[in-house]
Design an enzyme around this catalytic site. Structure first.
Site, PDB file in Angstrom:
ATOM      1  CE  LYS A   6      -7.542   9.323 -12.503  1.00 30.96           C
ATOM      2  NZ  LYS A   6      -6.288   8.155 -12.159  1.00 30.96           N
ATOM      3  CE1 TYR A  18     -11.179   8.551 -10.895  1.00 24.43           C
ATOM      4  CE2 TYR A  18     -12.061   9.839 -12.793  1.00 24.43           C
ATOM      5  CZ  TYR A  18     -11.500   8.802 -12.707  1.00 24.43           C
ATOM      6  OH  TYR A  18     -10.907   7.979 -13.544  1.00 24.43           O
ATOM      7  CB  ALA A  35     -11.294  17.655  -8.990  1.00 20.81           C
ATOM      8  CG  ASN A  87      -2.792   1.393 -14.237  1.00 18.98           C
ATOM      9  OD1 ASN A  87      -3.819   2.158 -14.827  1.00 18.98           O
ATOM     10  ND2 ASN A  87      -3.195   0.220 -13.009  1.00 18.98           N
ATOM     11  CG  ASP A 131      -1.676   1.131   1.323  1.00 17.24           C
ATOM     12  OD1 ASP A 131      -1.832   1.889   0.373  1.00 17.24           O
ATOM     13  OD2 ASP A 131      -2.758   1.230   2.336  1.00 17.24           O
ATOM     14  CB  ILE A 132       1.954   3.789  -2.888  1.00 17.15           C
ATOM     15  CG1 ILE A 132       0.643   3.702  -3.332  1.00 17.15           C
ATOM     16  CG2 ILE A 132       2.765   1.766  -3.605  1.00 17.15           C
ATOM     17  CD1 ILE A 132       1.555   3.991  -4.850  1.00 17.15           C
TER      18      ILE A 132
END
Length: 218
Positions: A157, A153, A155, A89, A62-63
């Protein structure tokens, strides 16, 4: 797909490599002779992707957790001591009207779509500087196209697209290119991700490439 000497034995990180675009991207890099580390929270789908090639290595992390991020980087450093390409990604999609949004949902959305990719990029940066590598961020058509019910969502991106442009300027002196893909279908998107990451694409930097069948202009 033939081996591309430009990608042979390069080390590539693909987050969200267990499904969809991430899986297709990992497979294409591996077919081109790269070593591909696929990262995600769930090991099972990563292991399915890894069955496609012995050049794909799954690691469940989990980054958003510092300890997991350190473990990922330390694993890559111990095995290859290099990172050539980072594909940010992994992401999450939330459809929610303004009058139904809450702070917990907002925090989770931006953590996954913006904070995680940022912190992984920071951790990979010393290696990318050494290899004059490449970052490809996976955005969305809605990072630059308005639509109802997905404003937050979209915003998140849009934030990644502008980070792409800013990082491209900031990291250019180190020979690092940063681009983004705004996707449609996985296989086609994966081909464009691989093309943008290829060292031969020296003149493409700071761009957001829409691969969406014309949705962005519809």
């Amino acid at each position: 797909m033939a081996i591309d000497e430009g990608m042979r034995d390069r080390v590539v990180i693909v987050t969200g490599g267990g499904t969809g675009i991430g899986r297709a991207t990992a497979e294409q890099f591996a077919h081109l002779g790269a070593w591909v580390v696929i990262a995600g929270r769930r090991l099972a789908p990563l292991e399915i992707t890894a069955q496609a090639s012995d050049r794909i290595v799954p690691i469940a992390v989990d980054i958003l957790r510092d300890a997991d991020l350190d473990r990922l980087i330390q694993f890559i450093e111990s095995r290859w001591d290099r990172i050539d390409v980072l594909i940010n990604n992994a992401g999450t999609f939330i459809q929610r009207p303004l009058d139904k949004i809450d702070s917990q949902t907002m925090n989770s959305l931006f953590a996954t779509n913006v904070i995680g990719p940022t912190m992984l990029s920071k951790s990979a940066l010393p290696f990318l500087k050494a290899t004059q590598g490449s970052i490809v961020n996976v955005s969305s058509t809605f990072g630059h196209k308005a639509a109802p019910l997905i404003s937050h969502y979209a915003a998140s991106k849009a934030a990644m697209e502008h980070l792409t442009r800013c990082w491209a300027l900031e990291l250019a002196p180190y020979g690092i290119r940063v681009n983004a893909i705004a996707p449609g279908t996985p296989a086609e998107v994966a081909r464009w991700i691989v093309n943008l990451a290829n060292p031969s694409a020296t003149w493409i930097n700071g761009q957001v490439v829409s691969v969406d069948g014309g949705l962005s202009v519809a």
